[in-house]
Design a protein around this motif. Structure first.
Motif: not given
Length: 215
Positions: A60, A62, A66, A120, A122-123, A126, A187
């Motif tokens: 994912l 980081t 993000v 993204n 999900e990232a 998180k 990424n």
């Protein structure tokens, strides 16, 4: 006329880079090869073994990546807010041309970054838990409300100088954000975006300083 054509070509190049870099979003990493069975030689005296070698999921983005994308959106938005004032207030055609380039390129990047965040999620979750929006206070280089008010009230050469000075500081803030994220993630998309921002805005800072020096 030559300058106008060159400027248009540069904007087009930036737009193509931004679109190509980010709009793929979900597919920005290379596709993994399909699963397959491979033979693993055993130790001396032991039989060979087989195992399934399948695609590994790409890590994912980081939290730093993000946050960079999330913060760069409002950072770009302020550059657009300042640049949209130039057509009616700037006296120097070169300042108007620069503002037009910034407006065109950063609109494309904002749209692409928003799309990247959607792909993204999900990232993002998180990085921030349920607080998807994150925190964007204290972004470097941002003009204050008072400075923006002064810019909206300025005209002619006063606008030109204030716009250039504020935008230089704004770009320098973006470079600080780039420095914080470069090589702090895996990424490909975000790392390429950061380097694109770095090269473009370094070049624009040089051009803006040149305009100020020529007065």
């Amino acid at each position: 006329m030559r300058h106008r054509i060159a400027g248009a070509a540069a904007v087009a190049a930036v737009v193509v880079v931004a679109a190509g870099t980010l709009t793929g979003c979900g597919g920005d990493e290379p596709e993994a090869a399909p699963s397959r069975t491979v033979l693993v030689p055993g130790r001396p005296g032991e039989p060979n073994k087989t195992r399934v070698a399948g695609p590994s999921r790409a890590p994912l983005p980081t939290p730093a990546e993000v946050r960079f994308v999330q913060m760069m959106i409002p950072h770009h938005a302020q550059a657009l807010e300042m640049s949209k004032l130039a057509p009616e207030r700037a006296s120097d055609q070169r300042v108007r041309s620069l503002a037009s380039r910034i407006d065109a390129a950063q609109k494309v990047e904002i749209a692409a970054m928003r799309s990247w965040l959607e792909h993204n999620s999900e990232a993002v979750l998180k990085a921030y838990g349920k607080n998807h929006g994150g925190h964007h206070t204290g972004m470097p280089g941002m003009a204050t409300a008072e400075q923006l008010k002064q810019l909206r009230e300025a005209r002619g050469t006063a606008f030109d100088r204030l716009y250039l000075n504020l935008m230089i500081t704004h770009h320098q803030g973006a470079l600080t954000m780039v420095k914080d994220v470069l090589d702090r993630g895996t990424n490909v998309t975000v790392q390429e975006l950061a380097r694109d921002v770095q090269s473009t805005q370094l070049a624009e800072i040089g051009r803006m300083r040149g305009l100020l020096a020529k007065g």
